[in-house]
Design a protein around this motif. Structure first.
Motif, short mmCIF file in Angstrom:
data_model
loop_
_atom_site.label_atom_id
_atom_site.label_comp_id
_atom_site.label_asym_id
_atom_site.label_seq_id
_atom_site.Cartn_x
_atom_site.Cartn_y
_atom_site.Cartn_z
N ASN A 115 -41.62 -56.56 -35.17
CA ASN A 115 -42.70 -55.90 -35.36
C ASN A 115 -41.82 -54.18 -34.93
O ASN A 115 -42.93 -53.90 -34.54
N LEU A 116 -40.64 -54.26 -34.49
CA LEU A 116 -40.17 -52.82 -33.74
C LEU A 116 -40.23 -51.83 -34.65
O LEU A 116 -40.27 -52.58 -36.34
N LEU A 117 -40.65 -50.28 -35.15
CA LEU A 117 -40.03 -50.15 -36.05
C LEU A 117 -38.77 -49.81 -35.91
O LEU A 117 -37.75 -49.25 -35.26
N ARG B 136 -35.09 -48.04 -37.34
CA ARG B 136 -34.43 -46.37 -37.61
C ARG B 136 -35.40 -46.04 -35.81
O ARG B 136 -35.58 -44.63 -36.16
N GLU C 43 -38.58 -45.29 -27.56
CA GLU C 43 -39.61 -44.63 -28.42
C GLU C 43 -40.52 -45.89 -28.75
O GLU C 43 -42.06 -45.30 -29.48
N ASN C 44 -40.30 -46.67 -28.93
CA ASN C 44 -41.00 -48.34 -29.51
C ASN C 44 -41.81 -48.01 -28.49
O ASN C 44 -42.88 -48.39 -28.41
N LEU D 13 -44.06 -45.26 -28.34
CA LEU D 13 -45.71 -45.19 -29.40
C LEU D 13 -47.28 -45.70 -28.99
O LEU D 13 -47.94 -44.35 -29.00
N PRO D 14 -47.57 -46.42 -28.21
CA PRO D 14 -48.40 -47.25 -27.97
C PRO D 14 -49.17 -45.28 -27.27
O PRO D 14 -50.76 -45.39 -26.55
N VAL E 122 -48.05 -42.58 -27.28
CA VAL E 122 -49.11 -41.82 -28.24
C VAL E 122 -50.10 -41.31 -28.50
O VAL E 122 -50.68 -40.75 -28.44
N ARG F 218 -43.53 -53.34 -25.21
CA ARG F 218 -44.53 -52.11 -26.19
C ARG F 218 -45.89 -53.25 -25.56
O ARG F 218 -46.48 -52.07 -25.17
N MET G 191 -50.19 -35.16 -29.31
CA MET G 191 -49.91 -35.88 -30.25
C MET G 191 -49.38 -34.83 -32.06
O MET G 191 -48.30 -36.04 -32.63
N ASN H 264 -45.92 -34.59 -31.68
CA ASN H 264 -44.32 -36.16 -32.46
C ASN H 264 -44.89 -36.60 -33.57
O ASN H 264 -44.30 -37.40 -33.68
N ARG I 267 -38.36 -36.55 -39.02
CA ARG I 267 -37.58 -37.95 -38.93
C ARG I 267 -37.40 -38.55 -40.39
O ARG I 267 -36.33 -39.00 -41.60
N ARG J 59 -46.19 -52.18 -43.77
CA ARG J 59 -46.23 -52.54 -42.82
C ARG J 59 -45.82 -51.72 -41.34
O ARG J 59 -46.11 -52.20 -40.18
N ILE K 140 -47.39 -51.74 -38.25
CA ILE K 140 -47.38 -51.76 -36.67
C ILE K 140 -48.39 -51.40 -36.43
O ILE K 140 -48.52 -51.37 -35.28
N ILE L 18 -51.00 -51.55 -32.83
CA ILE L 18 -50.43 -51.02 -31.24
C ILE L 18 -51.59 -49.66 -30.82
O ILE L 18 -51.12 -48.90 -29.75
N GLY L 19 -52.67 -49.56 -31.48
CA GLY L 19 -52.92 -48.52 -30.91
C GLY L 19 -53.26 -46.89 -31.61
O GLY L 19 -54.03 -46.33 -31.57
#
Lengths: 233, 400
Positions: A95-97, A99, A104-105, A108-109, A111, A156, B1, B4, B11, B306, B310, B314-315
């Motif tokens: 479950n990585l993002l 592209r 960056e993956n 992200l948390p 961020v 991550r 934030m 980003n 993107r 999906r 995710i 992750i937050g």
């Protein structure tokens, strides 16, 4: 101290005749610093239990205390805050993002937690080193092997220094060599960083890395090595 | 934030570039349409207004005959005395120019040109606010004696004289030799398509004696002393001429007193209404564009279920996901809006040139277009974004 305490947790899916009891009156206590493997055949309720532990799903009834907090009464946003502040996830499918580079993956948390860019980069460097992927930071997930992707996913999950790392069949998609690497990594994180780990697995070899094994069957806990030790003289 | 989030949205837009462009196209067309309509409408209004005022400010035109459903009906021509009476008896009149007109051919050397000749007095230049580019106006003596002198418009100079100096030359107007003593400044072509510079002006007496052979006055130009007085002067002229022409109270007059300010107002309000109406139609296409954005955002939410799962795991909080999709929708429509503005300005600039209208940049409408397109993004992006934010994390993660 008990990090997690499940009391009378029941989870029922569907209604009427189609009703399925996934978890039936579960009790479970997990302390700080434990490494727990959760085993059992598919449909035994272990994944449901993990999702409830991870605040991704809510139980039908029962009490779930995380530290001193009653989780079952939290609303969706409060549960999201709890995930953000205390939990890390590793999934079977990585479950990585798409592209998105490994770095960056990882960031992200952070961020979402509002960590400034400079500190994000430093912490990403640190965890990349920890999982042995210092030179892969700028590769996208498509350019990484399965083992590497899972290591990025673990990085991550731990970049936020969570209290609890939940891993759902982290080696399910990997060959035995990669699986061993991942398990060694998890064991090291548990030893050195003191992160509490709950891991679902099918494979007995993998469960051996854990200090405690809980086995599910038909929505009940069939065996718990911790209780067995306690009972044994 | 937020930075980003914007990068992320960019993107996503770039990755689905073709789809994004097609989606934004609705906004681009809508915004461009509004800009073109408003700019051209403003240009047309400005053009008509400046044309009308180029006829002379505070100008009142008195013509015999009445405008009927089948064109202008003939009326008894005026006499010189009518014009003199206006000058003497009506208060607030700055100048009066009784004018008679005839179509003639003018000849100089080998060149000939069909034009119209106006017999009038020196007041004509004043009333019509028309300065001389060269030479001089008529003298009192010339007006009284009816000497064959004339002042010519720019078109006549160009057609007959080319690069030669026309002052002092003698042209033939319907076989009457006539000395050119002055050249009028160019006024250009009016909106109605008539070339205002295509004329020869001669003293009224000269015109009556040598060209028309009668004493008819076909038009009286009057200028009011001040803009506020035009309506009063207009009414007074009406009353005076009714008396002089012996029209009874219950009868329609057989002449018309036209006030250019009134005409200007009518034209302005007409083009204003038309512009507003067309803009409203263009706005509808903006709303249609917004629905396009909503549609594509809904598709995007489904495709990325999906990914949303995710992020939630992750937050990300609900509001993070909401913001992400809102920003994406807003950037899409804002980019469309900006592209639409550029495209619209380009088209209206080009059309202004082609239609010979002044290009007037309407800054407020550009700003409104920017704000409105962002607003469209927020409004139509909100529903899909909220749908994404409300996803149950476990369902989203399991979504294939």
């Amino acid at each position: 101290m008990a990090l997690i305490s499940l009391r009378n947790i029941t989870k029922v899916y569907g209604q009427g005749d189609a009703q399925v009891i996934a978890l039936d009156n579960i009790h479970m206590t997990i302390s700080d610093g434990e490494f727990v493997a959760v085993m059992g055949p598919s449909g035994s309720g272990k994944s449901t239990c993990m999702n409830i532990l991870g605040c991704l799903d809510t139980p039908t009834s029962g009490s779930y205390r995380f530290q001193d907090m009653e989780v079952t009464t939290l609303d969706q946003n409060q549960r999201a805050l709890l995930r953000r502040n205390f939990l890390g996830f590793v999934f079977q499918g990585y479950n990585l993002l798409k592209r998105t580079t490994a770095r960056e993956n990882l960031e992200l948390p952070l961020v979402y937690r509002g960590v400034p860019a400079k500190e994000r980069h430093e912490r990403a460097d640190h965890v990349l080193e920890l999982v042995g992927l210092e030179d892969r930071g700028h590769h996208t997930s498509a350019e990484l092997s399965g083992g590497q992707q899972q290591r990025v996913a673990i990085a991550r999950a731990i970049i936020t220094s969570p209290l609890l790392l939940l891993a759902d069949e982290p080696t399910g998609n990997l060959d035995s060599q990669r699986s061993l690497e991942i398990m060694n990594l998890l064991a090291r994180l548990n030893e050195e960083q003191g992160i509490t780990i709950v891991m679902v697995t099918h494979e007995a070899d993998m469960a051996e890395f854990a200090k405690r094994v809980i086995t599910f069957r038909d929505g009940h806990i069939a065996q718990d090595t911790a209780e067995a030790e306690a009972v044994a003289p | 934030m937020i930075w980003n989030t914007m990068q992320l949205a960019l993107r996503e837009i770039r990755f689905n570039l073709m789809r994004s462009i097609l989606t934004a196209l609705g906004i681009i067309i809508g915004v461009a349409a509004v800009i073109v309509i408003v700019t051209l409408g403003g240009g047309a209004t400005a053009r008509v207004t400046s044309d009308i005022s180029s006829l002379g400010r505070n100008l009142i035109i008195v013509v015999p005959g009445k405008r009927g459903p089948s064109g202008r009906e003939q009326g008894t021509p005026f006499e010189l005395q009518d014009a003199n009476a206006i000058l003497e008896e009506v208060d607030g009149v700055a100048g009066v120019a009784p004018t008679a007109t005839k179509s003639i051919t003018v000849i100089y050397g080998n060149e000939s040109w069909s034009t119209s000749i106006h017999g009038t007095n020196n007041g004509y230049m004043g009333v019509r606010e028309w300065a001389l580019a060269a030479g001089r106006a008529f003298t009192r003596g010339e007006e009284r004696s009816g000497r064959a002198v004339c002042v010519i418009g720019e078109t006549i100079r160009r057609e007959l004289f080319g690069f030669q100096n026309p002052i002092g030359a003698t042209i033939r107007a319907d076989n009457i030799p006539c000395e050119v003593i002055g050249l009028l400044e160019p006024k250009g072509t009016a909106t109605f398509g008539t070339d205002q510079d295509d004329l020869v002006v001669t003293p009224l007496r000269t015109f009556q004696r040598r060209i028309s052979g009668n004493r008819d006055i076909s038009m009286i130009f009057v200028s009011a002393a001040a803009a506020e007085m035009t309506t009063k002067v207009q009414n007074d002229i009406q009353t005076l001429l009714r008396q002089r022409r012996g029209i009874r109270d219950n009868e329609q007059e057989d002449f018309e007193v036209e006030n250019l300010q009134e005409i200007t107002k009518v034209v302005e309000s007409t083009t204003g209404v038309l512009t507003a109406l067309l803009s409203a139609v263009a706005m509808v296409s903006l709303i249609v564009g917004g629905i396009g954005i909503m549609n594509i955002m809904l598709v995007s939410v489904t495709e990325r279920t999906r990914e949303i799962g995710i992020r939630l795991a992750i937050g990300a909080l609900e509001r993070d996901v909401l913001l992400q999709f809102l920003v994406e929708a807003m950037m899409l429509s804002l980019a469309g809006g900006i592209a639409g503005i550029l495209f619209g300005l380009f088209v209206s600039f080009w059309l202004s040139e082609a239609l010979n209208l002044p290009f007037i940049l309407n800054v407020p409408i550009v700003l409104i277009a920017v704000v409105f397109s962002a607003f469209v993004g927020i409004v139509f992006g909100f529903f899909p974004a909220r749908r994404a934010a409300r996803l149950n994390p476990i369902d989203a993660l399991r979504y294939e």
